[in-house]
Design a protein around this motif. Sequence first.
Motif, short mmCIF file in Angstrom:
data_model
loop_
_atom_site.label_atom_id
_atom_site.label_comp_id
_atom_site.label_asym_id
_atom_site.label_seq_id
_atom_site.Cartn_x
_atom_site.Cartn_y
_atom_site.Cartn_z
N LYS A 46 18.06 6.12 -53.09
CA LYS A 46 18.26 6.51 -51.57
C LYS A 46 18.47 5.14 -51.18
CE LYS A 46 15.85 10.43 -50.33
NZ LYS A 46 14.95 11.18 -49.32
N ALA A 47 19.68 4.78 -50.17
CA ALA A 47 19.75 3.44 -49.73
C ALA A 47 19.32 3.44 -48.38
CB ALA A 47 21.44 3.42 -49.47
N LYS A 48 18.76 2.36 -48.21
CA LYS A 48 17.90 2.04 -47.11
C LYS A 48 18.99 1.86 -45.86
CE LYS A 48 13.92 -0.10 -48.88
NZ LYS A 48 12.96 -1.24 -48.92
N PRO A 49 18.80 2.48 -44.88
CA PRO A 49 19.77 2.29 -43.71
C PRO A 49 19.55 0.72 -43.13
CG PRO A 49 17.68 3.47 -42.75
CD PRO A 49 17.91 3.32 -44.30
N ALA A 50 20.96 0.35 -42.98
CA ALA A 50 21.06 -1.08 -42.46
C ALA A 50 20.47 -1.20 -41.16
CB ALA A 50 22.52 -1.44 -42.56
N ARG A 51 19.69 -2.18 -41.11
CA ARG A 51 19.33 -2.51 -39.77
C ARG A 51 20.01 -3.35 -39.06
NH1 ARG A 51 13.20 -4.65 -40.06
NH2 ARG A 51 12.58 -2.88 -38.72
N LYS A 52 20.11 -2.89 -37.90
CA LYS A 52 21.06 -3.58 -36.83
C LYS A 52 20.41 -4.85 -36.28
CE LYS A 52 24.47 -2.49 -33.39
NZ LYS A 52 25.11 -1.44 -32.66
N ALA A 53 20.98 -6.01 -36.39
CA ALA A 53 20.21 -7.22 -35.45
C ALA A 53 20.33 -7.11 -34.27
CB ALA A 53 21.10 -8.31 -36.47
N ALA A 54 19.34 -7.89 -33.75
CA ALA A 54 19.13 -7.72 -32.06
C ALA A 54 20.25 -8.63 -31.76
CB ALA A 54 17.82 -8.20 -31.88
N ALA A 55 20.84 -8.49 -30.65
CA ALA A 55 21.87 -9.07 -30.17
C ALA A 55 21.34 -10.18 -29.30
CB ALA A 55 22.73 -8.39 -29.12
N LYS A 56 21.82 -11.54 -29.84
CA LYS A 56 21.30 -12.84 -29.33
C LYS A 56 22.10 -13.06 -28.06
CE LYS A 56 19.46 -14.29 -33.67
NZ LYS A 56 19.48 -15.40 -34.70
#
Length: 77
Positions: A46-56
């Motif tokens: 199972k692939a872990k869902p990609a975490r979206k980086a917080a917008a800087k």
Amino acid sequence: MTNTNPTDAQISDTAYLIWHDEGQPQGRDTQHWQMALDALTAQPTKAKPARKAAAKPRAKKATPTKKPYYTPAPELT
């Protein structure tokens, strides 16, 4: 490719591709067959869902001040 019971033709085709990618070495047909069988019967992880980086927040660019290309002569009084 995930197939629990691959056919001999599927294993053969995959082993051929492995053999070809390795530069066509002689005498490793059994190893290539096993590698192909392992690749075809591997259970998917199972692939872990990609975490979206917080917008800087972006820093504003400094606007260069325009300087005249000449210096005006001082006023004579």
